[in-house]
Design an enzyme around this catalytic site. Structure first.
Site, PDB file in Angstrom:
ATOM      1  N   GLY A  27       0.799  -1.225   0.000  1.00 26.18           N
ATOM      2  CA  GLY A  27       0.000   0.000   0.000  1.00 26.18           C
ATOM      3  C   GLY A  27       0.828   1.269   0.000  1.00 26.18           C
ATOM      4  O   GLY A  27       2.011   1.250  -0.324  1.00 26.18           O
ATOM      5  N   HIS A  33       4.267   1.623  -7.687  1.00 20.35           N
ATOM      6  CA  HIS A  33       3.186   0.631  -7.597  1.00 20.35           C
ATOM      7  C   HIS A  33       2.261   0.710  -8.807  1.00 20.35           C
ATOM      8  O   HIS A  33       1.857  -0.303  -9.372  1.00 20.35           O
ATOM      9  CB  HIS A  33       2.332   0.882  -6.342  1.00 20.35           C
ATOM     10  CG  HIS A  33       3.074   0.800  -5.050  1.00 20.35           C
ATOM     11  ND1 HIS A  33       3.352   1.897  -4.280  1.00 20.35           N
ATOM     12  CD2 HIS A  33       3.594  -0.255  -4.386  1.00 20.35           C
ATOM     13  CE1 HIS A  33       4.001   1.526  -3.191  1.00 20.35           C
ATOM     14  NE2 HIS A  33       4.173   0.223  -3.231  1.00 20.35           N
ATOM     15  N   SER A 181       9.550   5.515  -3.063  1.00 20.27           N
ATOM     16  CA  SER A 181       9.397   4.563  -1.967  1.00 20.27           C
ATOM     17  C   SER A 181       8.346   5.100  -1.011  1.00 20.27           C
ATOM     18  O   SER A 181       8.244   6.315  -0.814  1.00 20.27           O
ATOM     19  CB  SER A 181      10.723   4.405  -1.217  1.00 20.27           C
ATOM     20  OG  SER A 181      10.500   3.796   0.045  1.00 20.27           O
TER      21      SER A 181
HETATM   22  P1  AMP Z   1       5.990  -2.323  -1.443  1.00 19.69           P
HETATM   23  O1  AMP Z   1       4.588  -1.807  -1.332  1.00 19.69           O
HETATM   24  O2  AMP Z   1       7.018  -1.331  -1.051  1.00 19.69           O
HETATM   25  O3  AMP Z   1       6.168  -3.676  -0.819  1.00 19.69           O
HETATM   26  O4  AMP Z   1       6.238  -2.545  -2.989  1.00 19.69           O
HETATM   27  C1  AMP Z   1       5.354  -3.314  -3.763  1.00 19.69           C
HETATM   28  C2  AMP Z   1       5.978  -3.560  -5.104  1.00 19.69           C
HETATM   29  O5  AMP Z   1       6.239  -2.301  -5.730  1.00 19.69           O
HETATM   30  C3  AMP Z   1       7.329  -4.296  -5.016  1.00 19.69           C
HETATM   31  O6  AMP Z   1       7.416  -5.232  -6.073  1.00 19.69           O
HETATM   32  C4  AMP Z   1       8.311  -3.170  -5.194  1.00 19.69           C
HETATM   33  O7  AMP Z   1       9.546  -3.586  -5.754  1.00 19.69           O
HETATM   34  C5  AMP Z   1       7.566  -2.268  -6.150  1.00 19.69           C
HETATM   35  N1  AMP Z   1       8.117  -0.918  -6.087  1.00 19.69           N
HETATM   36  C6  AMP Z   1       8.295  -0.154  -4.982  1.00 19.69           C
HETATM   37  N2  AMP Z   1       8.873   1.012  -5.301  1.00 19.69           N
HETATM   38  C7  AMP Z   1       9.073   0.976  -6.647  1.00 19.69           C
HETATM   39  C8  AMP Z   1       9.654   1.892  -7.587  1.00 19.69           C
HETATM   40  N3  AMP Z   1      10.139   3.070  -7.213  1.00 19.69           N
HETATM   41  N4  AMP Z   1       9.683   1.522  -8.877  1.00 19.69           N
HETATM   42  C9  AMP Z   1       9.197   0.308  -9.278  1.00 19.69           C
HETATM   43  N5  AMP Z   1       8.650  -0.580  -8.445  1.00 19.69           N
HETATM   44  C10 AMP Z   1       8.586  -0.259  -7.143  1.00 19.69           C
END
Ligand code: AMP
Length: 276
Positions: A27, A33, A181
Site C-alpha cells: 500500500g 506501484h 518509496s
Molecule cells: P511495497 O509496497 O514497497 O512492498 O512494494 C510493492 C511492489 O512495488 C514491489 O514489487 C516493489 O519492488 C515495487 N516498487 C516499490 N517502489 C518501486 C519503484 N520506485 N519503482 C518500481 N517498483 C517499485
C-alpha cells in the site's frame, strides 16, 4: 473494482477469468506501484492488487508502526489504473491462530538485506508463498527497486514449483533520481535533498563502467564517495550477481550495484544494473 478480504472471495473471482495478474503491495501507492498495476492491466484479463502490510517482514517494530497506510486512497488509485480486485486481507486472515509455518530461502536470502534485517526474507517468502497459493495468478508483477526480493521470489517459485511467471518492471524515480518509496515521506526537506546522492552515486559508478572500469571495489568506492559528500554512510554498497547476490570478482557480465543507507533515521535502498 471490488475490495475483497478473504480467500474464498478471491478464489471465486479468479475462477474461469482467463489470464490472472497479481500485483503484490504493502500500500501507500506511488507511481512505482501504479506502473506495476498498469503493466498487469495491459497483459492480463483480471488484475488483482494485493494490499497487505505484512507484519512478519518488518524486523523493526517502529518501522511497522510508522508504515504509512491509506486504504481509501490506494483503492481509488488502483481502480483508476484498471485493477479489478483489491485483495486486502486482515492480519488474522493471513495468520490465523495456530499458524506455524515459515518458508525460508537459503543463499540469496542470507546476504545483504537478509543479513542486516534478520527474519525479513523469511517473512517475505512466507507471505509470497501464501499469496501465490491464495490467488493462483498466471503472472505476478514485481519492481526492480527491491532487486534482492525479486531474486528471493524467483528462487522460491522455482524451488516450490509454483506455476506463476514472475515479471519485473523498472525502478520508477522522482525527477531528481530518487527511487520512489513509501518511506520517502519520512524524509524532512534537508534529508530529501541529501537522499538524491543514492542515485547520483549509482550513476557515477555506471559512468565509470562505461569509461572502462571493471573493478568492483573501485565501483563501490565511487558510489560511497558520492554518498560521503552528502554526509551519508552506506550500510552496504555491493557489486553482485543479480541472481545469487554474491559479489562478482570482475565486471564481465550484467551486474547489479545495490546499496542501503540511512538518511536521518529513514532506511533507503536502491540499485542499478551495469553491463560491460
Ligand atoms: P511495497 O509496497 O514497497 O512492498 O512494494 C510493492 C511492489 O512495488 C514491489 O514489487 C516493489 O519492488 C515495487 N516498487 C516499490 N517502489 C518501486 C519503484 N520506485 N519503482 C518500481 N517498483 C517499485
Amino acid at each position: 473494482m471490488r475490495i475483497v478480504r478473504d480467500v474464498a472471495a478471491v478464489r471465486a473471482a479468479v475462477a474461469s477469468s482467463g489470464r490472472v495478474g497479481l500485483v503484490p503491495t504493502m500500500g501507500a501507492f506511488h507511481e512505482g506501484h501504479l506502473s506495476l498495476i498498469r503493466a498487469a492491466r495491459a497483459s492480463c484479463d483480471l488484475v488483482v492488487v494485493w494490499l497487505f502490510v505484512n507484519p512478519t517482514q518488518f524486523n523493526e517494530a517502529a518501522d511497522l508502526v510508522a508504515y504509512p497506510r491509506d486504504e481509501d486512497r490506494d483503492a481509488r488509485l488502483a481502480e483508476a489504473c484498471g485493477a479489478d480486485i483489491l485483495f486486502a486481507p486482515a492480519v488474522e486472515a493471513v495468520y490465523p491462530p495456530g499458524f506455524a509455518t515459515t518458508v525460508t530461502v537459503s543463499g540469496v536470502a542470507d546476504v545483504l538485506e537478509g543479513a542486516l534485517r534478520p527474519g525479513h526474507f523469511a517473512g517475505v517468502a512466507t507471505v509470497v508463498a501464501k499469496m501465490l497459493n491464495m490467488v493462483r495468478p498466471d503472472i505476478a508483477f514485481f519492481g526492480a527497486k527491491d532487486a534482492q526480493q525479486v531474486a528471493v521470489v524467483r528462487r522460491l517459485v522455482a524451488d516450490l514449483d509454483i506455476p506463476t511467471r514472475i515479471e519485473v518492471l523498472p525502478i520508477v524515480r522522482e525527477e531528481d533520481g530518487l527511487a520512489m518509496s513509501s518511506r520517502n515521506v519520512r524524509l524532512d526537506p534537508h534529508e530529501r535533498r541529501r537522499a538524491t546522492a543514492l542515485h547520483r552515486g549509482l550513476v557515477a559508478a555506471q559512468s565509470a563502467v562505461a569509461a572502462g572500469e571493471r573493478d568492483p571495489g573501485l565501483l563501490a568506492r565511487a558510489v560511497a564517495d558520492v554518498l560521503a559528500d552528502a554526509g551519508i554512510e552506506a550500510e552496504y554498497v555491493a557489486v553482485v550477481d543479480p541472481d545469487s547476490f554474491l559479489p562478482v570478482e570482475t565486471l564481465d557480465r550484467p551486474t547489479l550495484i545495490a546499496l542501503a543507507a540511512r538518511v536521518g533515521s529513514t532506511r533507503l535502498i536502491d540499485n542499478i544494473e551495469v553491463a560491460p
